[in-house]
Write a protein that holds these residues in place. Sequence first.
Motif, short mmCIF file in Angstrom:
data_model
loop_
_atom_site.label_atom_id
_atom_site.label_comp_id
_atom_site.label_asym_id
_atom_site.label_seq_id
_atom_site.Cartn_x
_atom_site.Cartn_y
_atom_site.Cartn_z
N ARG A 7 0.84 -1.20 0.00
CA ARG A 7 0.00 0.00 0.00
C ARG A 7 0.87 1.25 0.00
N ALA A 8 1.78 1.30 -0.94
CA ALA A 8 2.63 2.48 -1.08
C ALA A 8 1.81 3.65 -1.58
N HIS A 9 0.63 3.36 -2.05
CA HIS A 9 -0.24 4.43 -2.52
C HIS A 9 -1.67 4.12 -2.10
N LYS A 10 -2.56 5.08 -2.30
CA LYS A 10 -3.96 4.89 -1.93
C LYS A 10 -4.58 3.78 -2.78
N ASN A 11 -5.67 3.24 -2.26
CA ASN A 11 -6.41 2.25 -3.02
C ASN A 11 -6.86 2.85 -4.35
N LEU A 12 -6.83 2.05 -5.40
CA LEU A 12 -7.16 2.55 -6.74
C LEU A 12 -8.55 3.19 -6.78
N VAL A 13 -9.50 2.63 -6.07
CA VAL A 13 -10.85 3.21 -6.08
C VAL A 13 -10.82 4.63 -5.53
N LEU A 14 -10.04 4.85 -4.49
CA LEU A 14 -9.90 6.21 -3.96
C LEU A 14 -9.20 7.13 -4.97
N LEU A 16 -9.26 6.92 -8.20
CA LEU A 16 -10.19 7.26 -9.28
C LEU A 16 -11.28 8.21 -8.77
N ALA A 17 -11.73 7.99 -7.54
CA ALA A 17 -12.75 8.88 -6.97
C ALA A 17 -12.20 10.30 -6.82
N ARG A 18 -10.96 10.40 -6.41
CA ARG A 18 -10.34 11.72 -6.25
C ARG A 18 -10.22 12.41 -7.61
N GLU A 19 -9.81 11.62 -8.60
CA GLU A 19 -9.65 12.21 -9.93
C GLU A 19 -10.99 12.73 -10.44
N TYR B 175 -2.30 8.62 -15.51
CA TYR B 175 -2.46 10.08 -15.44
C TYR B 175 -3.75 10.54 -16.09
N LEU B 176 -4.76 9.69 -16.06
CA LEU B 176 -6.05 10.07 -16.62
C LEU B 176 -6.58 11.33 -15.93
N GLY B 177 -6.80 12.36 -16.72
CA GLY B 177 -7.36 13.59 -16.18
C GLY B 177 -6.37 14.45 -15.43
N GLU B 178 -5.12 14.00 -15.38
CA GLU B 178 -4.11 14.74 -14.60
C GLU B 178 -3.42 15.75 -15.49
N TRP B 188 -0.88 9.10 -4.63
CA TRP B 188 -2.10 9.11 -5.43
C TRP B 188 -1.83 8.62 -6.84
N LEU B 189 -0.76 7.86 -7.01
CA LEU B 189 -0.36 7.41 -8.33
C LEU B 189 -0.65 5.92 -8.49
N SER B 190 -1.59 5.61 -9.34
CA SER B 190 -1.92 4.21 -9.62
C SER B 190 -0.67 3.46 -10.07
N GLY B 191 -0.49 2.25 -9.54
CA GLY B 191 0.62 1.40 -9.97
C GLY B 191 1.93 1.67 -9.28
N TYR B 192 1.97 2.68 -8.44
CA TYR B 192 3.25 3.06 -7.82
C TYR B 192 3.83 1.94 -6.96
N GLY B 193 2.97 1.29 -6.19
CA GLY B 193 3.45 0.23 -5.31
C GLY B 193 4.05 -0.93 -6.08
N VAL B 194 3.54 -1.20 -7.25
CA VAL B 194 4.07 -2.29 -8.08
C VAL B 194 5.40 -1.89 -8.70
N ALA B 195 5.49 -0.66 -9.13
CA ALA B 195 6.66 -0.26 -9.94
C ALA B 195 7.81 0.33 -9.14
N ARG B 196 7.55 0.71 -7.90
CA ARG B 196 8.53 1.53 -7.20
C ARG B 196 9.92 0.87 -7.16
N GLU B 197 10.88 1.57 -7.72
CA GLU B 197 12.28 1.17 -7.71
C GLU B 197 12.51 -0.22 -8.29
N ALA B 198 11.66 -0.61 -9.21
CA ALA B 198 11.84 -1.90 -9.87
C ALA B 198 13.10 -1.86 -10.73
N THR B 199 13.74 -3.01 -10.84
CA THR B 199 14.92 -3.11 -11.71
C THR B 199 14.50 -2.85 -13.15
N VAL B 200 13.42 -3.48 -13.54
CA VAL B 200 12.88 -3.29 -14.89
C VAL B 200 11.37 -3.08 -14.79
#
Lengths: 139, 304
Positions: A7-14, A16-19, B175-178, B188-200
């Motif tokens: 959970r390095a970031h907020k839940n995706l639903v949140l 999208l709701a924020r956006e 970055y939809l709408g950003e 607030w960045l979708s996918g950040y937890g998956v990608a953070r500091e990944a080798t590839v």
Amino acid sequence: LSGVEHRAHKNLVLILAREFASKLATPVFLTDEAGTLVYLNEAAERMAGRTFAEIGEIPAEEWSEFFQIRELDGTPIPLERLPGGIALLERRPAHHTLAVTGVDGRRRELSITAFPLLAHRDELVGVVGIYWEADGGSG
Amino acid sequence: LRATIWGCRGSLAAPGPETVAYGGNTSCVELELADGSVVVLDAGTGIRALGLEMAKRPPAPIHLCLTHLHLDHLEGLGFFLPLWTQGAELHIWGPASAIESLDNRIARYMSPPLFPVQLSEVPSQITFHDVSDEEWRLGSARVLAEAVAHRGPTVGYRFEEGDVSLAYIPDHEPYLGEDEPASLDPAWLSGYGVAREATVLMHDAQYFDEEYAERMGWGHSSFSHAVEFARAARVGELVLFHHDPLHTDADLRRLEAQARRQWPSADPAPRLAREGMQLELGTDADDDLSGPAVSGFEPSLTPP
């Protein structure tokens, strides 16, 4: 995972709701699953009397430091009876008209509707609240 | 950890003389883990040739991790040879849905009138798994799957072995709408937890910027957004994935050149995924911090 806090970031639903909320002229607030206020859109900031960037995230137990929320007759309302509290604790939509005094000291009569955000497997990830001034204004 | 790309085209397979350099097959990546376990990421049309290759190997359990069920990530499943091999052990992982189970959703594709044979008729032993919200293990790898911004239930995957990690987010519109992506808080960045500091990081880069402007909300990224996402996540190397079916090899070379100009550091620069690309992560005991080794091969052209 090493180097990765879950959970390095907020839940995706949140996210999208924020956006979505950020694009609305309707006042919207978001809380996470613990009731922490995590977002006010620009229209909603008027109720707070300050921008969200200034006040930051507010845990549920600290809401009263920023907002005085009462019945229209002045009776205090416990957090669990607020629309947001009902949505959070009872996982159902709720609506109420009440009086809110923000950081700017101004009293506003607001109609608030809140509903829970449930992700897959009925996982509660937060609450969305929308409101408008009871006299027909937009907050 | 070795990754082999069997398909990196997005949306629709696009074979032809104008796509031979990067390939026309849709998403499929094979991971070979340190303990010999095999994981397959997505079942686009690239999985057909992978299945033929697997038939030459000793039988072993196969873990197929689906990011989502859009057809370009699923349509190869019916032509994956292990599926039709008596006794083959296949574990299919995918995002949970509030509406229907994973096997029922896949069965919508593998059933008439869309497919002649029903999923219940396949001879292999298939076990379906909703991906967990918490990390779990597949063979020698630790795995994290998190929901990412794309239409419908969709996850990105992260595989870690030792000090190396591969993040795979082939369909993603972070970055939809950003309006100002560079200023977005990673929280607030979708996918950040998956990608953070990944080798590839293998990441969606389907569009040129001018194309994205007309396809906003379709669930995919411009190459600029892919670069910005990789920068925000501080990844070691970015591999641009999910090529638009309308993009020729020449278009893709131009896209790669533009992405490299936006990359904040010189080495290693972003590069395009291509069929046959192999990435070796962590081959040295101390890890190759300059980036993964790369080689190529010729995918089998033998029909099933």
